[in-house]
Design an enzyme around this catalytic site. Structure first.
Site, mmCIF file in Angstrom:
data_model
loop_
_atom_site.group_PDB
_atom_site.id
_atom_site.type_symbol
_atom_site.label_atom_id
_atom_site.label_comp_id
_atom_site.label_asym_id
_atom_site.label_seq_id
_atom_site.Cartn_x
_atom_site.Cartn_y
_atom_site.Cartn_z
ATOM 1 N N LYS A 155 0.861 -1.173 0.000
ATOM 2 C CA LYS A 155 0.000 0.000 0.000
ATOM 3 C C LYS A 155 0.902 1.229 0.000
ATOM 4 O O LYS A 155 1.734 1.393 0.898
ATOM 5 C CB LYS A 155 -0.889 0.011 1.233
ATOM 6 C CG LYS A 155 -1.930 -1.089 1.264
ATOM 7 C CD LYS A 155 -3.186 -0.668 0.543
ATOM 8 C CE LYS A 155 -4.318 -1.651 0.781
ATOM 9 N NZ LYS A 155 -5.559 -1.235 0.099
ATOM 10 N N ASP A 185 -0.498 -0.689 -4.582
ATOM 11 C CA ASP A 185 -1.866 -0.186 -4.551
ATOM 12 C C ASP A 185 -1.831 1.257 -4.065
ATOM 13 O O ASP A 185 -1.493 1.532 -2.916
ATOM 14 C CB ASP A 185 -2.720 -1.042 -3.617
ATOM 15 C CG ASP A 185 -4.188 -0.634 -3.592
ATOM 16 O OD1 ASP A 185 -4.550 0.329 -4.300
ATOM 17 O OD2 ASP A 185 -4.967 -1.269 -2.864
ATOM 18 N N GLU A 211 -2.667 -0.752 -8.582
ATOM 19 C CA GLU A 211 -4.116 -0.593 -8.416
ATOM 20 C C GLU A 211 -4.468 0.881 -8.261
ATOM 21 O O GLU A 211 -3.818 1.610 -7.513
ATOM 22 C CB GLU A 211 -4.598 -1.368 -7.182
ATOM 23 C CG GLU A 211 -4.536 -2.872 -7.335
ATOM 24 C CD GLU A 211 -5.089 -3.592 -6.125
ATOM 25 O OE1 GLU A 211 -6.098 -3.117 -5.545
ATOM 26 O OE2 GLU A 211 -4.516 -4.634 -5.747
ATOM 27 N N ASP A 236 -9.965 -0.740 -9.117
ATOM 28 C CA ASP A 236 -10.573 -1.238 -7.892
ATOM 29 C C ASP A 236 -11.694 -0.294 -7.480
ATOM 30 O O ASP A 236 -12.871 -0.514 -7.785
ATOM 31 C CB ASP A 236 -9.496 -1.349 -6.808
ATOM 32 C CG ASP A 236 -10.012 -1.852 -5.478
ATOM 33 O OD1 ASP A 236 -11.235 -2.046 -5.341
ATOM 34 O OD2 ASP A 236 -9.206 -2.052 -4.558
ATOM 35 N N LYS A 263 -13.922 -6.836 -5.040
ATOM 36 C CA LYS A 263 -14.303 -7.094 -3.653
ATOM 37 C C LYS A 263 -15.817 -7.285 -3.642
ATOM 38 O O LYS A 263 -16.561 -6.324 -3.871
ATOM 39 C CB LYS A 263 -13.905 -5.919 -2.769
ATOM 40 C CG LYS A 263 -12.404 -5.655 -2.695
ATOM 41 C CD LYS A 263 -12.126 -4.429 -1.847
ATOM 42 C CE LYS A 263 -10.639 -4.246 -1.585
ATOM 43 N NZ LYS A 263 -9.896 -3.894 -2.816
#
Length: 362
Positions: A155, A185, A211, A236, A263
Site C-alpha cells: 500500500k 496499490d 491498483e 478497484d 471485492k
C-alpha cells in the site's frame, strides 16, 4: 419459511490499517443468521459490512441497519433475493447471498462443492503490507517473506513518494522479481498530472501491477493512464457504484484496464462479481478477487466464491490475506499454510457471532 436474526459487533485491528484514504482501527459488521422452518437445525451465516467513505452503501449506522432489516424482511416474505433492488447495496446483497448459499449447502462452509471447500487444495494469496514509515513497511515485508509469501502487495501513498520508491528499490536489490512478485496499490493517491511520471519511475523494478493510481470518476485521465502506463493498471475503487451491466461494459470499453480487482461486498455481491468477471473476460481483461476487511465470516465467503469462479488449481495470487488483521476475529475453518489459504475442515456448528471471539484461525 425463512427467518433471519441480525446481530452486530465491532472488530478491532491488531495494528492500524493505513490507506491513502485514512486509517482504520475498528470495523463494524452486521451478521445474518438465516433459518428455514423446513430444515430445522440448519442455518446460514452472512456478513454485511460497508467501509466508511468508500462503499456505495455506507449509510449512517442507524439508516444502514434499518435498510438491511427491510431487505431481510422482504427476503423472508418472498423467499427470493431481489438482486436488482439490492444492486445499490452490495454489502447487504453479499451478506444475504452468503447466508443463503450456506443454508442451501446444508450449513456447510463449503458453499459450492469445490476442491478448496473440501480442503483438498489451497488458494494462493498475496501478502499485504500496509502503509507506514519506511522501516515499518520493510519490517512488514520481511515478515511476509519469512512466512512464505512469493507475491506481496504494498500500500503506497502514505509517505513521500521518493521514500516509497526507495523502499521498492531496496526490495528489488534484495529480492529479484524471480523470487518475489510485487504489486502496489495507490488507492487513488496520485494526482492526474503526476501519475504517469510516477508509474514510469516504478516501471524499472518489475512491478506486476498498480491498483487505482488516481481517484475514481476521472475517466479521461484514467483511460489515458491505462493506455500509456508502462505498468499494467488494475481498477478497484473505480468499479464501486457501477452496478448496472450496461454501465459496467461502458466503463471497461472506455478505460480498457489490464486488470480489475473485485471485492464482492463493494462490487455487487457474488452476482455482481461474477458479472464483472464475465464482462472483463469477454474483453481479455484479467481479474482477481480480494476481501474488504471483513471478519473471517466474510473472508470464508469470498474464498468460496473465488474457488468457484477461478478454480480448481488457481495460480494467480488472490487478495485473501486479511484473516489475521483483528484482535477479536470470529473463528472459522480457515488456515494459512505458507502463501496459501486453506479450508481446513467442515463443521456445521455455526460460530456464535454474539459472544467474545478469538483472533485465531482454526
Amino acid at each position: 419459511m425463512y427467518s433471519i436474526a441480525i446481530t452486530s459487533r465491532t472488530l478491532h485491528f491488531l495494528q492500524p490499517a493505513g490507506t491513502s484514504r485514512g486509517v482504520y482501527t475498528t470495523r463494524k459488521s452486521f451478521y445474518l443468521t438465516l433459518s428455514d422452518s423446513g430444515r430445522p437445525g440448519v442455518t446460514g451465516l452472512g456478513e454485511c459490512a460497508a467501509l466508511p467513505d468508500l462503499s456505495c452503501d455506507a449509510l449512517p449506522d442507524g439508516e444502514y441497519e434499518r435498510t438491511l432489516r427491510r431487505f431481510c424482511a422482504d427476503f423472508c416474505r418472498t423467499g427470493c433475493l431481489d438482486i436488482d433492488a439490492l444492486r445499490p447495496y452490495p454489502s447487504m446483497l453479499f451478506g444475504l447471498e452468503t447466508a443463503k448459499a450456506q443454508l442451501d449447502a446444508g450449513g456447510s462452509t463449503d458453499f459450492f462443492g469445490t476442491p478448496f471447500g473440501r480442503g483438498e487444495e489451497g488458494i494462493p494469496i498475496n501478502g499485504l503490507v500496509w502503509m507506514g514509515t519506511f522501516d515499518e513497511m520493510y519490517r512488514r515485508l520481511e515478515a511476509k517473506l519469512e512466512a512464505g509469501f512469493r507475491c506481496v502487495k504494498l500500500k503506497i501513498g502514505a509517505i513521500d513518494f521518493d521514500r516509497e520508491l526507495d523502499l521498492v528499490r531496496h526490495i528489488r536489490r534484495t529480492f529479484p522479481r524471480e523470487q518475489v512478485e510485487l504489486r502496489v496499490d495507490a488507492n487513488g493517491g496520485f494526482r492526474p498530472e503526476e501519475a504517469l511520471q510516477r508509474l514510469e519511475a516504478l516501471a524499472p523494478y518489475g512491478i506486476h501491477s498498480i491498483e487505482q493510481p488516481v481517484r475514481q470518476h476521472q475517466w479521461r485521465e484514467m483511460a489515458r493512464l491505462c493506455a500509456a502506463s508502462p505498468l499494467p493498471v488494475a481498477l478497484d475503487e473505480e468499479l464501486i457504484g457501477v452496478n448496472d451491466s450496461t454501465e459496467k461494459a461502458r466503463l471497461l470499453d472506455t478505460l480498457r484496464p489490464q486488470y480489475i480487482v473485485l471485492k464482492p461486498s463493494l462490487h455487487g455481491g457474488m452476482a455482481g462479481t461474477r458479472e464483472w468477471i464475465r464482462l472483463a473476460g469477454e474483453r481479455h481483461i484479467g481479474s482477481w478477487i480480494t476481501s474488504a476487511l471483513e471478519s473471517n465470516v466474510g473472508l470464508n465467503a469470498v474464498a468460496q466464491l473465488t474457488a468457484d469462479v477461478y478454480g480448481p488449481h488457481i495460480s494467480l495470487p488472490q487478495g485473501l490475506g486479511t484473516g489475521r488483521l483483528f484482535a477479536d476475529n470470529i473463528p472459522m475453518p480457515l488456515a494459512m499454510r505458507g502463501d496459501q489459504l486453506w479450508a481446513c475442515r467442515q463443521e456445521k456448528d455455526r460460530p456464535d457471532v454474539t459472544a467474545p471471539a478469538s483472533d485465531k484461525n482454526r
